[in-house]
Design an enzyme around this catalytic site. Structure first.
Site, mmCIF file in Angstrom:
data_model
loop_
_atom_site.group_PDB
_atom_site.id
_atom_site.type_symbol
_atom_site.label_atom_id
_atom_site.label_comp_id
_atom_site.label_asym_id
_atom_site.label_seq_id
_atom_site.Cartn_x
_atom_site.Cartn_y
_atom_site.Cartn_z
ATOM 1 C CG HIS A 130 8.611 -31.918 -25.668
ATOM 2 N ND1 HIS A 130 8.967 -33.222 -25.924
ATOM 3 C CD2 HIS A 130 9.582 -31.147 -26.206
ATOM 4 C CE1 HIS A 130 10.120 -33.239 -26.565
ATOM 5 N NE2 HIS A 130 10.523 -31.984 -26.760
ATOM 6 N NE ARG B 243 4.068 1.996 -1.796
ATOM 7 C CZ ARG B 243 5.288 1.495 -1.740
ATOM 8 N NH1 ARG B 243 6.212 1.934 -2.569
ATOM 9 N NH2 ARG B 243 5.606 0.587 -0.867
ATOM 10 C CG ASN C 88 3.180 -0.631 2.824
ATOM 11 O OD1 ASN C 88 2.630 -1.638 2.378
ATOM 12 N ND2 ASN C 88 4.324 -0.162 2.340
ATOM 13 N N GLY C 89 2.210 -3.137 5.049
ATOM 14 C CA GLY C 89 2.962 -4.308 5.497
ATOM 15 C C GLY C 89 1.988 -5.383 5.938
ATOM 16 C CB CYS D 68 -0.857 0.012 1.247
ATOM 17 S SG CYS D 68 -1.688 -1.559 1.513
ATOM 18 C CE LYS E 216 6.636 0.019 -11.709
ATOM 19 N NZ LYS E 216 6.753 -0.723 -12.983
ATOM 20 C CD1 TRP F 4 -2.724 -4.540 -4.970
ATOM 21 C CD2 TRP F 4 -1.969 -5.867 -3.340
ATOM 22 N NE1 TRP F 4 -2.569 -5.809 -5.491
ATOM 23 C CE2 TRP F 4 -2.099 -6.643 -4.509
ATOM 24 C CE3 TRP F 4 -1.511 -6.496 -2.188
ATOM 25 C CZ2 TRP F 4 -1.802 -7.994 -4.568
ATOM 26 C CZ3 TRP F 4 -1.212 -7.851 -2.230
ATOM 27 C CH2 TRP F 4 -1.349 -8.587 -3.421
ATOM 28 C CD GLU G 28 8.781 -8.531 -19.570
ATOM 29 O OE1 GLU G 28 8.660 -9.364 -18.659
ATOM 30 O OE2 GLU G 28 8.468 -7.332 -19.415
ATOM 31 C CD GLU H 212 2.354 -6.835 -16.016
ATOM 32 O OE1 GLU H 212 2.300 -6.742 -14.792
ATOM 33 O OE2 GLU H 212 3.417 -6.674 -16.652
ATOM 34 C CE LYS I 9 5.234 -6.067 -18.943
ATOM 35 N NZ LYS I 9 6.441 -6.239 -18.252
HETATM 36 O O1 M6R Z 1 10.370 -3.888 -8.548
HETATM 37 P P1 M6R Z 1 10.734 -5.264 -9.002
HETATM 38 O O2 M6R Z 1 11.522 -5.287 -10.246
HETATM 39 O O3 M6R Z 1 11.376 -6.084 -7.916
HETATM 40 O O4 M6R Z 1 9.331 -5.951 -9.310
HETATM 41 C C1 M6R Z 1 9.234 -7.290 -9.672
HETATM 42 C C2 M6R Z 1 7.867 -7.626 -10.210
HETATM 43 O O5 M6R Z 1 6.887 -7.395 -9.239
HETATM 44 C C3 M6R Z 1 7.516 -6.808 -11.458
HETATM 45 O O6 M6R Z 1 8.473 -6.943 -12.449
HETATM 46 C C4 M6R Z 1 6.144 -7.238 -12.020
HETATM 47 O O7 M6R Z 1 6.217 -8.539 -12.506
HETATM 48 C C5 M6R Z 1 5.672 -6.276 -13.101
HETATM 49 N N1 M6R Z 1 4.279 -6.010 -12.927
HETATM 50 C C6 M6R Z 1 5.830 -6.800 -14.476
HETATM 51 O O8 M6R Z 1 5.434 -5.900 -15.453
#
Ligand code: M6R
Length: 599
Positions: A495, A27, A100-101, A2, A594, A74, A472, A479, A476
C-alpha cells in the site's frame, strides 16, 4: 529530563558531585555545571558538554566546600551553551539553583522580573526561578522559595542554595526528587543512581513537598506550610549493577543481562502451573483494557494487545500516552488502564495515569524503577526487577515488559477459571536459556552489521504479534545509529512503502513459525522480486527461507506468544553493532535522554 544533585557534608564535595553527575548523565548530557560553597565564596563551573569535559579532577583538591549543587542538562529552552547551563544565579550572585522540569509561565514571570530590573543572562525558563526567589528573599531562603513557587506553573525538581547559609532548600512538583540520608551527610538527587555509592537510605519526596536540608538533618513540609512525614526506604540494588562490568557500553551489557533479567521477572511468578501475581484482577468486572505508554514501552504495549486479546478475549486499546492525555479519550469505571514505563517517570505516561484515575478507572503499573512516581501512584503494580537500565536505548526492560504482559494475560485467564496450557508455561520458563543461545551467536550478527553499516535506510517487517517487534527493531536502529528505519506490518508494504525497495534497501523480516508464516514468505518474495536485500530472522530450517534471503539469523524454536521476546534479541544486537561500528556513542545518542520527564 535533566539530572540534579546536591550534597551537604564533610566529604569531598566536588568529587562527590562530579561522580554522581556522571551517573545521572543518562538523563541528559548536553551541558553541565557545579556550584560549591567554598567558605563565603561560591566556586562555579559550567559549560556545554559533559561534566568530564568541563571539570577536571585536578580541581578536586583545590575546592574545599561542604555544600554544593550540580546539574546535567537536556536542553528544552535555549541551546546547550555556557549561559544556558545550570546552576543559574541571581543578580547579586548569591543564590544558586539547579532545576529539572519546565516552567510554563516563565515568559510572564520574566517580564514581571525585568520590570523590577532583574537582568537575565540565559534563554532558559529555569533562570526565572532564581530571580523570583531573589525577589522574595529576606534572609529566609525557605520562605523565598515557597513564595516563588506559589507563582509558578509547570514542573520542577529543584535545589537552591544561598552563599550565606550552609543549607539547601529543595522542592518537587512533577519531576522526581529524593533525599539520600548518609552517615552525617545528606544528598539530594533526581535518581538514586547518583548516591548509591554513599547511602542506600532514601526518601522519595511527593509533589508539592519542600524540604530544608541542614547539617545532618532535614525537615519536610508541603508548599502550604504543613509538616509532612516521608518514610525512609532502603534501596535494594547496589553500585555494581550500574557499572559496565567489562562491556564496552551499558547497552551491550544490558542486552547480555537478559537471561538474568528474564529470570528475575519470572521468579516466583509461575508455580505449580499457576501464575502468582499480587494484584487483584476480577475478570467479571473487566470490560476493556487500555494500555498506555511511550516509545519502546508503547511497542511492548502493542504486543500486550495481541497477547491479551488472544489469551483472554477482552478488547484492548493501546494509546501513546502523549495522545491519550490530551484527546477526548473514553475511559470508563470498568476499564483497566495498564501504564507501562521502564523509568516510572515519563511525563506523558504519568499524565495519562492521572487522567485515568480521575475518571475512576482501575490502574495497574508495570514499572522497572522501584519507588518511581508512577509506581507510587498506580492502584496496583508489578515491578520488572530488570535492574537499573542505563543505556538510553531500552533493551532488557522491553523483554521483561512483554513477559509481564504475558503473565498478566495468563493470570486473567486463570481467574476466569481456566487451566493454563503447560506447554506455554514451560516455554516461558525456558526463555532465559533460549536468549542465551542467541547471545552466543553475537558474531554472526556483527558480520551482518559490518555489511550494512553504511546504508542510509532500513525496513523492518513483521506480521501479527511480530509487527510491534518490527517497530521496535526500527526504533533501536534509528535512535543509536541515526540510520533512517521504518517498521511496518509486512502486508501493508504494497500500500505504499514497497515503492522504496531497490537493491540498496536492507529489509529485515521476522519470519518465525506461527499463524502468518506462509503469508510472510509471500511478502519476502515480493521484496526479493524488487531487488531488496533480505535479512531474515527465523526458527525454521526452511529451504524457501534460505533461497529467498541474503542472510538468515536463526533463533531457537518457540511458540508464537513467546516469539516477540526471542526475535527482539537479534534486532537489539544488530542495532548495537551497526552503531558501534559507525563509532557512535551508543549509550548517549544525540538529542536523547533516558527519562523523558518533560512533555
Ligand atoms: O521509561 P519509559 O519506559 O516510560 O520510557 C519511554 C520511552 O521514552 C523509551 O522507551 C524510549 O523510547 C527509549 N529511548 C527507547 O529505546
Amino acid at each position: 529530563m535533566c539530572g540534579i544533585l546536591g550534597y551537604l557534608g564533610d566529604g569531598e564535595t566536588l568529587s562527590i558531585l562530579f561522580n554522581g553527575l556522571k551517573r545521572l548523565e543518562y538523563r541528559g548530557y548536553d551541558s553541565a555545571g557545579i556550584a560549591v560553597l567554598n567558605k563565603q565564596d561560591v566556586f562555579l563551573i559550567k559549560d556545554k558538554g559533559t561534566i568530564s569535559e568541563i571539570c577536571k579532577p585536578e580541581l578536586f583538591s583545590q575546592i574545599n566546600g561542604h555544600l554544593g549543587i550540580a546539574h546535567t542538562r537536556w536542553a528544552t529552552h535555549g541551546e546547550p551553551n555556557k549561559d544556558n547551563a545550570h546552576p543559574h544565579f541571581d543578580c547579586k550572585k548569591e543564590i544558586f539553583l539547579v532545576h529539572n522540569g519546565i516552567i510554563e509561565n516563565y515568559n510572564t514571570l520574566k517580564r514581571f522580573l525585568e520590570n523590577k530590573n532583574h537582568k537575565f543572562i540565559s534563554e532558559t525558563d529555569s533562570e526565572v526561578l532564581v530571580h523570583l526567589i531573589e525577589h522574595f528573599y529576606n534572609d529566609n531562603l525557605e520562605v523565598a522559595v515557597s513564595k516563588a513557587l506559589a507563582l509558578v506553573e509547570g514542573t520542577f525538581g529543584l535545589i537552591v542554595i544561598h552563599k550565606k547559609n550552609k543549607e539547601m532548600v529543595i522542592a518537587k512538583r512533577g519531576s522526581p526528587l529524593i533525599i539520600g540520608v548518609g552517615e552525617g551527610d545528606i544528598f539530594v538527587s533526581s535518581d538514586a543512581a547518583a548516591l548509591i555509592e554513599y547511602t542506600k537510605k532514601v526518601i522519595y519526596l511527593e509533589d508539592n513537598d519542600i524540604a530544608v536540608i541542614q547539617e545532618g538533618n532535614y525537615s519536610i513540609k508541603n508548599l502550604s506550610g504543613q509538616d509532612v512525614i516521608r518514610e525512609i526506604h532502603e534501596i535494594k540494588w547496589d553500585l555494581n549493577q550500574i557499572e559496565k562490568k567489562g562491556f564496552k557500553h551499558f547497552m551491550l551489557k544490558e542486552i547480555f543481562e537478559q537471561p538474568e533479567s528474564l529470570s528475575n521477572v519470572l521468579r516466583g511468578r509461575i508455580k505449580n502451573d499457576k501464575i502468582k501475581l499480587t494484584i487483584d484482577l476480577n475478570p467479571s468486572s473487566l470490560s476493556r483494557i487500555i494500555i498506555t505508554a511511550c516509545g519502546t514501552s508503547w511497542h511492548s504495549a502493542l504486543i500486550g494487545k495481541y497477547l491479551i486479546e488472544k489469551i483472554v478475549g477482552i478488547p484492548v486499546e493501546v494509546d501513546y500516552a502523549s495522545e491519550f492525555r490530551y484527546r477526548d479519550s473514553i475511559i470508563n469505571k470498568n476499564d483497566l488502564v495498564i501504564v507501562l514505563s521502564q523509568s516510572g517517570e515519563t511525563a506523558d505516561t504519568l499524565a495519562a495515569l492521572r487522567k485515568s484515575k480521575s475518571r475512576g478507572a482501575q490502574t495497574l503499573g508495570i514499572v522497572n524503577v522501584v519507588g518511581s512516581t508512577i509506581s507510587r501512584e498506580v492502584d496496583s503494580g508489578i515491578y520488572l526487577h530488570a535492574g537499573p537500565e542505563i543505556g538510553v536505548a531500552s533493551t532488557k526492560a522491553f523483554t521483561s515488559q512483554v513477559v509481564t504482559l504475558l503473565l498478566i494475560s495468563l493470570f486473567i485467564k486463570q481467574n476466569q477459571g481456566y487451566k493454563l496450557d503447560n506447554i506455554l508455561l514451560n516455554e516461558i520458563l525456558s526463555l532465559p536459556e533460549k536468549v542465551k543461545i542467541i547471545l552466543d551467536k553475537q558474531d554472526d550478527i556483527k558480520k551482518i552489521a559490518e555489511i550494512f553499516k553504511s546504508k542510509n535506510n532500513f525496513l523492518y517487517l513483521g506480521r501479527g504479534i511480530n509487527f510491534p517487534v518490527a517497530l521496535e527493531g526500527a526504533l533501536k536502529l534509528k535512535e543509536i545509529s541515526y540510520i533512517h528505519a521504518e517498521g511496518y506490518p509486512a502486508a501493508e508494504m504494497k500500500h505504499g512503502p514497497i515503492a522504496l525497495i531497490d537493491k540498496e534497501m536492507p529489509v529485515v523480516f521476522l519470519a518465525t513459525n506461527g499463524t502468518v508464516f506462509e503469508k510472510i514468505l509471500s511478502n519476502i518474495e515480493e521484496v526479493r522480486a524488487r531487488g531488496g536485500k533480505i535479512i531474515t530472522v527465523t526458527d525454521r530450517e526452511d529451504e524457501s527461507i534460505k533461497r529467498l534471503s541474503d542472510y538468515v539469523l536463526y533463533v531457537p524454536k518457540t511458540i508464537e506468544e513467546i516469539s516477540p521476546i526471542i526475535n527482539s534479541i537479534p534486532l537489539q544486537l544488530l542495532a548495537y553493532h551497526i552503531a558501534d561500528l559507525k563509532g557512535l556513542n551508543v549509550d548517549r545518542p544525540r538529542n536523547l535522554a533516558k527519562s523523558v520527564t518533560v512533555e
